[in-house]
Design a protein around this motif. Structure first.
Motif, PDB file in Angstrom:
ATOM      1  N   LYS A  41       4.803  10.879  -1.218  1.00  0.00           N
ATOM      2  CA  LYS A  41       5.923  11.455  -1.949  1.00  0.00           C
ATOM      3  C   LYS A  41       7.197  10.627  -1.790  1.00  0.00           C
ATOM      4  O   LYS A  41       8.026  10.550  -2.698  1.00  0.00           O
ATOM      5  CB  LYS A  41       6.183  12.892  -1.480  1.00  0.00           C
ATOM      6  CG  LYS A  41       7.384  13.569  -2.136  1.00  0.00           C
ATOM      7  CD  LYS A  41       7.648  14.924  -1.534  1.00  0.00           C
ATOM      8  CE  LYS A  41       8.941  15.514  -2.110  1.00  0.00           C
ATOM      9  NZ  LYS A  41      10.136  14.707  -1.784  1.00  0.00           N
ATOM     10  N   SER A  42       7.338   9.982  -0.642  1.00  0.00           N
ATOM     11  CA  SER A  42       8.572   9.234  -0.367  1.00  0.00           C
ATOM     12  C   SER A  42       8.684   7.958  -1.183  1.00  0.00           C
ATOM     13  O   SER A  42       9.756   7.372  -1.283  1.00  0.00           O
ATOM     14  CB  SER A  42       8.642   8.873   1.121  1.00  0.00           C
ATOM     15  OG  SER A  42       7.786   7.785   1.416  1.00  0.00           O
ATOM     16  N   GLY A  43       7.575   7.498  -1.748  1.00  0.00           N
ATOM     17  CA  GLY A  43       7.597   6.254  -2.505  1.00  0.00           C
ATOM     18  C   GLY A  43       6.991   5.082  -1.772  1.00  0.00           C
ATOM     19  O   GLY A  43       6.807   4.012  -2.354  1.00  0.00           O
ATOM     20  N   LEU A  44       6.663   5.262  -0.481  1.00  0.00           N
ATOM     21  CA  LEU A  44       5.923   4.230   0.238  1.00  0.00           C
ATOM     22  C   LEU A  44       4.429   4.415  -0.026  1.00  0.00           C
ATOM     23  O   LEU A  44       4.003   5.406  -0.608  1.00  0.00           O
ATOM     24  CB  LEU A  44       6.201   4.302   1.740  1.00  0.00           C
ATOM     25  CG  LEU A  44       7.663   4.137   2.187  1.00  0.00           C
ATOM     26  CD1 LEU A  44       7.738   4.016   3.703  1.00  0.00           C
ATOM     27  CD2 LEU A  44       8.305   2.934   1.532  1.00  0.00           C
ATOM     28  N   VAL A  45       3.633   3.446   0.425  1.00  0.00           N
ATOM     29  CA  VAL A  45       2.192   3.511   0.207  1.00  0.00           C
ATOM     30  C   VAL A  45       1.515   4.005   1.479  1.00  0.00           C
ATOM     31  O   VAL A  45       1.681   3.398   2.538  1.00  0.00           O
ATOM     32  CB  VAL A  45       1.627   2.124  -0.170  1.00  0.00           C
ATOM     33  CG1 VAL A  45       0.114   2.195  -0.353  1.00  0.00           C
ATOM     34  CG2 VAL A  45       2.298   1.604  -1.435  1.00  0.00           C
TER      35      VAL A  45
END
Length: 319
Positions: A295-299
């Motif tokens: 959700k945070s945008g990291l993988v």
């Protein structure tokens, strides 16, 4: 006399039992107790979310997260000020030797794949760069924006980092500069917020920042940051013929490896037993913790990411 001796023995046993009970009470487990962890400040937004969620699930667990520059986090780990550190690299040979002397083997839990973003002023028209141009800027071969675009009216390029001792500064030195010092004109701000404000107010600046500060589209702070600056698209090709060759540090492009400035994020533990730090690391690497990272945008590092519709192809990435 015998009665007195028996009384003394009974009292001693009670004291020992009380002490033992206190030790058991004060010793943390994988889901309860209180510990301090040292965290690379580049990852403060995502780790705050993880800590808050973990403490919400385990009400007797309390994690005091200290956010610091990478060098200070390493120092905490080496000084035994903390036994849990969150970093964007593994320990080097010299650092490992410290733990070898203590007969300790640090344990690594890879939790995410992160990107290092370059940001420029909203008025800067040159927000697409090749990796060669990026390297030339960071090694001082290109000092002026006219070296990128002959028609540019901007002047000397100012590089801005969050901290001279930060993981992003170290990453750029290692990746682009073969460990050489940063150019003389490089500028260190006091915080990520100050870095973004500096770039927003200075047209000549390029800022270097961890992606998770600008990647969560549901976070108002992240969106406010994005409104102030432009995120640079980078191409691995030396002479791109299309804008399709440039990629911003979005989750899909980091996962596919299209975005070149990426790194792994680790939880490093020197706990000699299964304590609260071990429990927290296991939680972050679990399905629930990895969904927070997604959700945070990291993988996420321990679960596959399905990407559909980018560059007219579907692909899966598992690291």
């Amino acid at each position: 006399m015998i009665k007195a001796a028996k009384s003394l023995l009974a009292m001693s046993m009670l004291v020992l039992a009380a002490c033992s009970g206190n030790q058991e009470k004060n010793q943390d487990t994988s889901t309860r107790g209180t510990i301090s962890i040292s965290v690379d400040e580049s990852f403060q937004p995502i780790i705050e979310s993880q800590v808050n969620t973990f403490e919400g699930i385990y009400k007797y667990a309390h994690i005091n997260a200290m956010y610091k520059a990478e060098g200070a986090v390493i120092k905490d780990l080496l000084d035994d000020s903390t036994r849990i550190a969150i970093l964007a690299r593994k320990l080097n040979a010299d650092e490992k030797a410290v733990f070898d002397k203590r007969k300790l083997t640090p344990r690594y839990t890879r939790i995410a794949i992160d990107g290092v973003a370059l940001i420029v002023n909203n008025k800067n028209q040159d927000s697409l760069l090749t990796m060669k141009q990026v390297k030339d800027i960071f090694t001082g071969k290109i000092e002026n924006w006219s070296g990128i675009n002959a028609a540019s009216k901007l002047k000397n390029i100012t590089l801005v980092f969050d901290n001279n001792n930060s993981s992003t500064a170290r990453y750029m030195r290692d990746t682009l500069m073969a460990g050489q010092p940063l150019p003389a004109g490089a500028y260190a701000s006091n915080s990520h917020e100050a870095l973004i404000d500096y770039v927003a107010q200075n047209e000549n600046a390029i800022g270097v920042i961890g992606v998770n500060w600008i990647s969560d589209r549901d976070d108002t702070t992240s969106m406010n940051f994005l409104n102030k600056i432009k995120v640079v698209g980078i191409s691995k090709e030396e002479n791109p013929t299309s804008t399709d060759s440039y990629f911003q540090p979005y989750q899909a492009y980091i996962a596919q490896g299209e975005y070149p400035l990426r790194r792994f994020l680790y939880i490093i533990s020197t706990e000699g037993r299964a304590g609260l730090g071990t429990g927290f690391a296991a939680y972050v690497a679990s399905d629930k913790g990895q969904r927070i990272i997604l959700k945070s945008g990291l993988v996420p590092a321990t679960m596959p990411v399905r990407i559909v519709g980018f560059n007219n192809r579907a692909s899966s990435f598992e690291q």
